[in-house]
Write an enzyme that holds these catalytic residues in place. Structure first.
Site, PDB file in Angstrom:
ATOM      1  N   ASP A  61     -30.305  85.495 -66.870  1.00 45.77           N
ATOM      2  CA  ASP A  61     -28.982  85.864 -66.385  1.00 45.77           C
ATOM      3  C   ASP A  61     -28.055  84.650 -66.455  1.00 45.77           C
ATOM      4  O   ASP A  61     -28.257  83.661 -65.743  1.00 45.77           O
ATOM      5  CB  ASP A  61     -29.106  86.354 -64.938  1.00 45.77           C
ATOM      6  CG  ASP A  61     -27.862  87.052 -64.427  1.00 45.77           C
ATOM      7  OD1 ASP A  61     -26.864  87.102 -65.167  1.00 45.77           O
ATOM      8  OD2 ASP A  61     -27.885  87.552 -63.289  1.00 45.77           O
ATOM      9  N   ASP A  62     -27.057  84.711 -67.322  1.00 43.54           N
ATOM     10  CA  ASP A  62     -26.093  83.615 -67.501  1.00 43.54           C
ATOM     11  C   ASP A  62     -26.727  82.368 -68.110  1.00 43.54           C
ATOM     12  O   ASP A  62     -26.254  81.247 -67.860  1.00 43.54           O
ATOM     13  CB  ASP A  62     -25.416  83.233 -66.173  1.00 43.54           C
ATOM     14  CG  ASP A  62     -24.436  84.291 -65.692  1.00 43.54           C
ATOM     15  OD1 ASP A  62     -24.298  85.318 -66.371  1.00 43.54           O
ATOM     16  OD2 ASP A  62     -23.818  84.080 -64.631  1.00 43.54           O
ATOM     17  N   CYS A 100     -22.609  90.823 -67.263  1.00 42.42           N
ATOM     18  CA  CYS A 100     -23.984  91.307 -67.142  1.00 42.42           C
ATOM     19  C   CYS A 100     -24.190  92.784 -67.483  1.00 42.42           C
ATOM     20  O   CYS A 100     -24.975  93.131 -68.372  1.00 42.42           O
ATOM     21  CB  CYS A 100     -24.480  91.065 -65.720  1.00 42.42           C
ATOM     22  SG  CYS A 100     -24.320  89.365 -65.142  1.00 42.42           S
ATOM     23  N   LYS A 151     -33.273  92.259 -61.574  1.00 41.65           N
ATOM     24  CA  LYS A 151     -31.881  92.671 -61.436  1.00 41.65           C
ATOM     25  C   LYS A 151     -31.587  93.834 -62.387  1.00 41.65           C
ATOM     26  O   LYS A 151     -31.696  93.704 -63.595  1.00 41.65           O
ATOM     27  CB  LYS A 151     -30.974  91.477 -61.753  1.00 41.65           C
ATOM     28  CG  LYS A 151     -29.494  91.815 -61.846  1.00 41.65           C
ATOM     29  CD  LYS A 151     -28.683  90.561 -62.153  1.00 41.65           C
ATOM     30  CE  LYS A 151     -27.240  90.892 -62.473  1.00 41.65           C
ATOM     31  NZ  LYS A 151     -26.418  89.677 -62.707  1.00 41.65           N
ATOM     32  N   HIS A 153     -28.517  96.358 -62.189  1.00 40.28           N
ATOM     33  CA  HIS A 153     -27.075  96.256 -62.441  1.00 40.28           C
ATOM     34  C   HIS A 153     -26.522  97.352 -63.358  1.00 40.28           C
ATOM     35  O   HIS A 153     -25.568  97.132 -64.087  1.00 40.28           O
ATOM     36  CB  HIS A 153     -26.739  94.877 -63.016  1.00 40.28           C
ATOM     37  CG  HIS A 153     -25.315  94.461 -62.719  1.00 40.28           C
ATOM     38  ND1 HIS A 153     -24.772  93.276 -63.144  1.00 40.28           N
ATOM     39  CD2 HIS A 153     -24.315  95.086 -62.035  1.00 40.28           C
ATOM     40  CE1 HIS A 153     -23.527  93.163 -62.748  1.00 40.28           C
ATOM     41  NE2 HIS A 153     -23.216  94.266 -62.055  1.00 40.28           N
TER      42      HIS A 153
END
Length: 342
Positions: A61-62, A100, A151, A153
């Site tokens: 993530d990122d 995301c 996650k 999302h």
């Protein structure tokens, strides 16, 4: 593969990335799924053919292109992630969305995110339309055990929940941003639970349990981590490697870089690598490595000013409005090499 259209020199507007590479992951998995229809499964079993491949997808993530040692960052070591490139395939030009939820929706469906109703990261814009079919749906129909750990999302309430989108097993959090990284409030198949320890270690623990439980049948294991997304929180054993380390390898916006943030990000990336190593070790211990495809990539570019590709701008955008991240795909001993995009 189809080349992306060149933009006029004066037009700097961001545009959708080249679909040929953007949905490469999904195309690989969809091809496997389509080949594994119910009738094909019966025929294969009758013929005594070897087991169907397992698939493990690990999503950061990122994490930017420059956050791995395989891409030239000498300030950290990511040997386990790097090994996926050594033993499999690494794409030089792999593009995702800038935030995301859209990337995750495109990965799950193989379709541009607006087609599935995903247009943002909050206020319901992250929800994936219920008429969309996911890779988990395809694998489940083919007789695979399916599990997701991390996650999500793409919608929290039923019927947007992972358990309603083809995943038999789910452990993690369904929203986009999570502020607690230790003993975090999470959920297990819709029931609230309290995690144990650092969140990514905990998510990986549950993924390993799923792999071991389904060792004798084909499985799809999706491990979407939530780091190095903020808050920049990491176990002391990883932070201590970087807390006093000079940051000498700076990005093109070095004057805007917050050094302690970069240190935390590097520590978080090494934590991801450690957990990737745990997954690979488990596959080795269970003698599943030769039968398992392992895919690793990130949902968007770096979330701070730090070392990255020379042509990258904020959040990983290059000068053509594309967001490039690392993509590594390993089926041990099958197709090692480096692949260039158009």
């Amino acid at each position: 593969m189809r080349r992306a259209l060149e933009l006029p020199a004066q037009d700097n507007r961001p545009r959708l990335p080249d679909p040929g590479l953007h949905i490469f992951t999904t195309l690989i998995i969809a091809a496997i799924s389509l080949c594994l229809s119910a009738s094909q499964v019966v025929a294969d079993e009758a013929a005594g053919k070897t087991r169907r491949p397992n698939v493990v997808i690990i999503l950061a993530d990122d994490q930017g292109w420059g956050d791995l040692s395989v891409n030239g960052n000498t300030q950290l070591q990511t040997p386990h992630i790097d090994s996926l490139a050594r033993d499999g395939v690494m794409l030089d030009r792999f593009f995702v969305c800038s935030v995301c939820a859209p990337t995750r929706a495109e990965f799950l469906t193989g379709r541009y995110h607006p087609r599935g109703g995903v247009r943002g990261v909050s206020t319901g814009q992250e929800r994936l339309d219920t008429d969309e079919k996911t890779i988990a749906d395809a694998f489940k129909a083919a007789g695979y055990a399916t599990g997701a750990f991390g996650k999500w999302h793409n919608g929290s309430q039923w019927p947007y929940h992972p358990n309603a989108r083809g995943f038999d097993e789910y452990y993690g959090f369904t929203s986009g941003h999570w502020g607690e990284y230790y003993d975090a409030p999470l959920e297990h198949n819709g029931q609230p639970v309290r995690g144990q320890g650092y969140i990514v270690n905990d998510l990986t623990n549950h993924a390993l349990e799923f792999i071991e439980k389904n060792r004798d049948k084909p499985f799809l294991c999706y491990l979407p981590c939530n780091i190095p997304h903020s808050p920049f929180c990491v176990p002391a054993e990883f932070w201590n490697r970087f807390k006093d380390k000079p940051i000498t390898q700076r990005g093109p916006d070095g004057d805007r870089e917050t050094v302690d943030v970069t240190r935390a990000v590097l520590a978080m990336c090494e934590n991801i690598d450690w957990n990737v190593g745990r997954v690979l070790k488990k596959l080795d211990e269970l003698q599943l490595s030769q039968d398992t495809i392992v895919i690793y990539f990130s949902d968007n570019g770096p979330n701070s000013f730090r070392y990255k590709r020379r042509d990258e701008r904020a959040q990983g955008f290059d000068r053509r409005g594309r967001c490039a991240v690392s993509f590594l795909d390993s089926l041990a001993g099958k197709a090692p090499g480096r692949r260039q995009g158009p």
